[in-house]
Motif scaffolding. Structure first.
Motif, PDB file in Angstrom:
ATOM      1  N   LEU A  13       0.826  -1.221   0.000  1.00 38.17           N
ATOM      2  CA  LEU A  13       0.000   0.000   0.000  1.00 38.17           C
ATOM      3  C   LEU A  13       0.857   1.266   0.000  1.00 38.17           C
ATOM      4  O   LEU A  13       0.331   2.367  -0.171  1.00 38.17           O
ATOM      5  CB  LEU A  13      -0.951   0.009   1.203  1.00 38.17           C
ATOM      6  CG  LEU A  13      -2.004  -1.093   1.230  1.00 38.17           C
ATOM      7  CD1 LEU A  13      -2.798  -1.039   2.533  1.00 38.17           C
ATOM      8  CD2 LEU A  13      -2.941  -0.997   0.027  1.00 38.17           C
ATOM      9  N   GLN A  50      -4.573  -2.620  -3.396  1.00 39.69           N
ATOM     10  CA  GLN A  50      -5.446  -3.121  -2.331  1.00 39.69           C
ATOM     11  C   GLN A  50      -5.678  -4.629  -2.422  1.00 39.69           C
ATOM     12  O   GLN A  50      -6.198  -5.225  -1.484  1.00 39.69           O
ATOM     13  CB  GLN A  50      -6.786  -2.396  -2.351  1.00 39.69           C
ATOM     14  CG  GLN A  50      -6.678  -0.928  -1.960  1.00 39.69           C
ATOM     15  CD  GLN A  50      -8.024  -0.279  -1.963  1.00 39.69           C
ATOM     16  OE1 GLN A  50      -8.511   0.157  -3.003  1.00 39.69           O
ATOM     17  NE2 GLN A  50      -8.651  -0.220  -0.800  1.00 39.69           N
ATOM     18  N   CYS A 105     -12.106   3.639   3.532  1.00 39.92           N
ATOM     19  CA  CYS A 105     -11.281   2.854   2.625  1.00 39.92           C
ATOM     20  C   CYS A 105     -11.421   1.378   2.984  1.00 39.92           C
ATOM     21  O   CYS A 105     -11.397   1.027   4.168  1.00 39.92           O
ATOM     22  CB  CYS A 105      -9.821   3.300   2.776  1.00 39.92           C
ATOM     23  SG  CYS A 105      -8.662   2.387   1.749  1.00 39.92           S
ATOM     24  N   GLU A 148      -8.633   6.822  -5.225  1.00 39.99           N
ATOM     25  CA  GLU A 148      -8.058   5.614  -5.839  1.00 39.99           C
ATOM     26  C   GLU A 148      -6.696   5.904  -6.461  1.00 39.99           C
ATOM     27  O   GLU A 148      -5.787   5.078  -6.399  1.00 39.99           O
ATOM     28  CB  GLU A 148      -9.015   5.011  -6.877  1.00 39.99           C
ATOM     29  CG  GLU A 148     -10.352   4.555  -6.325  1.00 39.99           C
ATOM     30  CD  GLU A 148     -10.248   3.617  -5.126  1.00 39.99           C
ATOM     31  OE1 GLU A 148      -9.287   2.823  -5.051  1.00 39.99           O
ATOM     32  OE2 GLU A 148     -11.129   3.700  -4.248  1.00 39.99           O
ATOM     33  N   HIS A 151      -3.919   5.638  -4.088  1.00 41.88           N
ATOM     34  CA  HIS A 151      -3.496   4.258  -3.819  1.00 41.88           C
ATOM     35  C   HIS A 151      -2.350   3.830  -4.740  1.00 41.88           C
ATOM     36  O   HIS A 151      -1.415   3.162  -4.297  1.00 41.88           O
ATOM     37  CB  HIS A 151      -4.656   3.276  -3.989  1.00 41.88           C
ATOM     38  CG  HIS A 151      -5.486   3.101  -2.761  1.00 41.88           C
ATOM     39  ND1 HIS A 151      -4.977   2.635  -1.568  1.00 41.88           N
ATOM     40  CD2 HIS A 151      -6.805   3.320  -2.541  1.00 41.88           C
ATOM     41  CE1 HIS A 151      -5.942   2.580  -0.667  1.00 41.88           C
ATOM     42  NE2 HIS A 151      -7.059   2.993  -1.224  1.00 41.88           N
ATOM     43  N   LEU A 156      -2.321   6.888   1.379  1.00 42.10           N
ATOM     44  CA  LEU A 156      -3.610   6.518   1.964  1.00 42.10           C
ATOM     45  C   LEU A 156      -4.327   7.774   2.452  1.00 42.10           C
ATOM     46  O   LEU A 156      -3.678   8.776   2.766  1.00 42.10           O
ATOM     47  CB  LEU A 156      -3.401   5.552   3.134  1.00 42.10           C
ATOM     48  CG  LEU A 156      -2.724   4.235   2.769  1.00 42.10           C
ATOM     49  CD1 LEU A 156      -2.383   3.441   4.020  1.00 42.10           C
ATOM     50  CD2 LEU A 156      -3.603   3.410   1.836  1.00 42.10           C
TER      51      LEU A 156
END
Length: 196
Positions: A13, A50, A105, A148, A151, A156
């Motif tokens: 991540l 993710q 999230c 998104e 990401h 984050l």
């Protein structure tokens, strides 16, 4: 196939994701699995990191927001059929006033906080057929894309919070990475004790 969603604390991540090309193995199957995983977790967006893949790919279906009475008619119309695959996206511009909105999230379950983001974006991306598009989005659609997009940049939404908020969330985030949380979708926890 529903894939496990990677929880807060997993190094994937935090990676800057890599571009992919049309030869990426089983890409259509991967995209189908991402849709299924996202819907199975009641999400509106899912990025490849993710599910443990550091590649520049995310999917969004923001149509659930179209029912929100508090949104403008223009926003609801834009969201009603906003379902899109984004491959190798590049945000060209972020403009307009920053405005706060409560975000969550799938990788950080049970944490929701107000995050400020720009109102307008211009983004260039490839769709699932590798056709290039450059489009402008505003409001909620722009916000979901920015979330998104973060990401695939290794960012984050919790990174955008104040130092105080981050401190207050530290214990909760630690518990999430250890799997000490109840979720109703499959997850992979980086710091969970094996064999319990």
């Amino acid at each position: 196939m529903i894939l496990p969603i990677v929880a807060y604390g997993d190094p994937v991540l935090r990676k800057m994701a890599a571009d992919i090309d049309q030869e990426y193995p089983k890409l259509n199957e991967l995209i189908d699995n991402m849709w299924e995983t996202m819907y199975g977790a009641s999400g509106v967006g899912l990025a490849a990191p993710q599910i443990g893949l550091a590649i520049r790919l995310f999917v969004i279906d923001a149509s659930p927001f179209a029912d929100d009475e508090e949104l403008t008619e223009e926003d609801r119309k834009q969201l009603a059929d906003f379902k899109q695959v984004f491959i190798n996206p590049v945000i060209e511009e972020e403009t307009g006033d920053e405005w706060p909105f409560n975000e969550g999230c799938l990788s950080i379950p049970d944490v929701r906080e107000d995050v400020s983001r720009n109102e307008y974006i211009k983004i260039t991306y490839l769709d699932e057929n590798f056709k290039e598009h450059t489009q402008e989005y505003s409001g909620i659609a722009a916000r979901v894309i920015q979330h998104e997009y973060d990401h695939i940049e290794g960012i984050l939404f919790t990174d955008k919070l104040s130092a105080l908020k981050k401190r207050l969330l530290k214990g909760k985030l630690s518990n999430i990475s250890k799997g000490k949380i109840k979720v109703d979708y499959r997850m992979r926890f980086p710091a969970a004790k094996k064999g319990r």
